[in-house]
Design an enzyme around this catalytic site. Structure first.
Site, mmCIF file in Angstrom:
data_model
loop_
_atom_site.group_PDB
_atom_site.id
_atom_site.type_symbol
_atom_site.label_atom_id
_atom_site.label_comp_id
_atom_site.label_asym_id
_atom_site.label_seq_id
_atom_site.Cartn_x
_atom_site.Cartn_y
_atom_site.Cartn_z
ATOM 1 N N LEU A 219 0.800 -1.202 0.122
ATOM 2 C CA LEU A 219 -0.156 0.103 0.015
ATOM 3 C C LEU A 219 0.870 1.267 -0.275
ATOM 4 C CD1 LEU A 219 -2.638 -0.940 2.549
ATOM 5 C CD2 LEU A 219 -2.609 -1.246 0.124
ATOM 6 N N GLY A 264 0.822 -5.775 0.993
ATOM 7 C CA GLY A 264 -0.157 -5.561 -0.104
ATOM 8 C C GLY A 264 0.134 -6.306 -1.296
ATOM 9 N N ASN A 288 3.257 -8.794 6.445
ATOM 10 C CA ASN A 288 3.916 -8.518 7.690
ATOM 11 C C ASN A 288 3.492 -7.270 8.270
ATOM 12 O OD1 ASN A 288 4.736 -6.909 5.170
ATOM 13 N ND2 ASN A 288 6.562 -6.429 6.373
ATOM 14 N N GLU A 289 2.105 -6.897 8.378
ATOM 15 C CA GLU A 289 1.520 -5.764 8.797
ATOM 16 C C GLU A 289 1.840 -5.397 10.256
ATOM 17 O OE1 GLU A 289 -0.556 -6.243 5.115
ATOM 18 O OE2 GLU A 289 0.167 -7.488 6.631
#
Length: 413
Positions: A219, A264, A288-289
């Site tokens: 993103l 993303g 991996n947020e």
């Protein structure tokens, strides 16, 4: 060009953020039930300026320039594809917009450069890029990968190399240096995919990157920084739309992952039917947020669970794991790992195998397996968008974003 009504801020999507910078932890409440928003995803064509290409010189000129063709003639006007929920932008001198981060974060309307810091792992900083919401596909000579006599088409950030003889096309992300998922790139990907879906000559698409070493960094952080709620809603709805279009496409989608693919970028790959990853230890893939204090939306998580199973997905999501090729293959996040110079040829071989299966049976089976997951988002799409807008608009979150961006800018210097 006709105009479209601006998007109403009625919906937006989930994501819990706990960003570095002293803002502390922020927690969103559970998603309230929302009305079903299966919404039409039709696009419409509006007349655009003539676009032509000289087959001896390469890519077509910008939409506002007409060039003589190889024989001195001009091509007929090319329609401009526009999204019904995105307002049309009038042509004219470029305008400068700035994110309120300070000097060095200006975003000119056309041209510019981009920067991605590995420490950002999945959120790309796009410091300059064009803001074209209406893409007029130009016609260019076929590049490597197109079939005999095929001609490429696409938009500023997406190149499509058709091969009608093979019943497929190659769709390349080309938003250098890291293919950050900006609103424009999201929109152009949907337009290009829909054009292929509406052409009976194509039964499959290979999705890959035109930027060496990076598939997609995820993103675009600048889309979530210093904007108004209407923009956040528009952006998140575009993220949703691309996932729905990919996940439910009747086409065979093979993802040729030829570079790093965090967050993303990983979601794009997971949405396809088959994933091939280049065997390079630097090319990691995963959602991996949590490493950035972000919680992946439920439909990100659902897609991963459907791919690698609940326990493996739970561990990967909680730890924010990025898998190198061998581990990605072992856990099942990709289906094949091949030498880097064989990614595209392998993708074509795999495509031929998938296209050998009767199309109607394969399409019905795909819908049977995926419909319930897609319906979960569709039934609460508006609430998902509203939650995202409410969260990302918080002063504490915006402050944390600004602080984080400033740190990255200092690293760049």
């Amino acid at each position: 060009m006709g105009t479209h009504k601006a998007l109403k801020v009625q919906h937006i999507n989930p994501a819990f953020l706990v960003l570095p910078g002293g803002a502390g932890a922020a927690v969103l409440p559970g998603y309230p039930p929302g009305p079903e928003a299966a919404g039409g995803r039709a696009w419409q064509a509006a007349p655009g300026p003539p676009v032509a290409a000289d087959s001896r010189r390469g890519p077509a000129a910008p939409p506002d320039v007409s060039l003589a063709g190889p024989r001195g003639g001009r091509q007929p006007p090319t329609p401009t594809l526009t999204h019904p929920t995105l307002p049309a932008r009038a042509s004219g001198p470029s305008r400068r917009r700035r994110c309120p981060v300070g000097r060095g974060c200006g975003r000119p309307a056309l041209g510019g450069a981009a920067y991605w810091a590995p420490g950002l792992t999945g959120l790309a900083l796009w410091f300059a890029g064009s803001r074209v919401l209406s893409a007029a596909p130009g016609r260019t000579p076929a590049a490597g990968g197109g079939g005999p006599g095929a001609r490429c088409f696409g938009s500023p950030r997406v190149l499509v190399e058709p091969d009608p003889a093979a019943g497929m096309a190659v769709m390349k992300l080309r938003k250098p240096p890291v293919n950050s998922l900006s609103l424009e790139l999201l929109t152009e990907l949907v337009i290009s995919l829909e054009k292929l879906e509406n052409d009976k000559s194509f039964q499959g698409v290979i999705i890959t990157s035109d930027s060496p070493g990076i598939f997609s960094a995820g993103l675009d952080l600048m889309e979530m920084c210093g904007r108004d709620p209407a923009h956040y809603a528009e952006y998140w709805k575009a993220v949703q739309e691309l996932w729905l279009r990919l996940y439910l496409s009747h086409l065979v989608l093979i993802c040729a992952v030829n570079g790093a693919s965090p967050a993303g970028g990983c979601l794009l790959a997971l949405s396809c039917d088959y994933r091939i990853l280049a065997d390079n230890p630097k090319y990691t893939i995963g959602l991996n947020e949590t490493q950035l204090g972000i919680v992946a939306p439920f439909w990100f998580a659902d897609t991963l669970v459907n791919t690698i199973g609940h326990r493996a997905a739970e561990r990967a999501l909680q730890l924010g794991l990025l898998f190198p090729p061998a581990e990605a293959l072992q856990v099942g996040i990709v289906d094949q790992v091949v030498p880097e110079d064989q990614v595209q040829s392998t993708a074509r071989s795999v495509m031929a195998q998938w296209l050998a299966v009767p199309g109607h049976a394969r399409q019905l089976t795909k819908n049977l397996m995926r419909k319930a997951t897609a319906d979960r988002l569709l039934k609460q799409r508006d609430a998902d968008i509203q939650n995202f807008v409410s969260f990302i608009s918080r002063d504490s979150i915006q402050k944390s974003l600004h602080v984080y961006i400033e740190k990255l800018q200092k690293k760049k210097v």
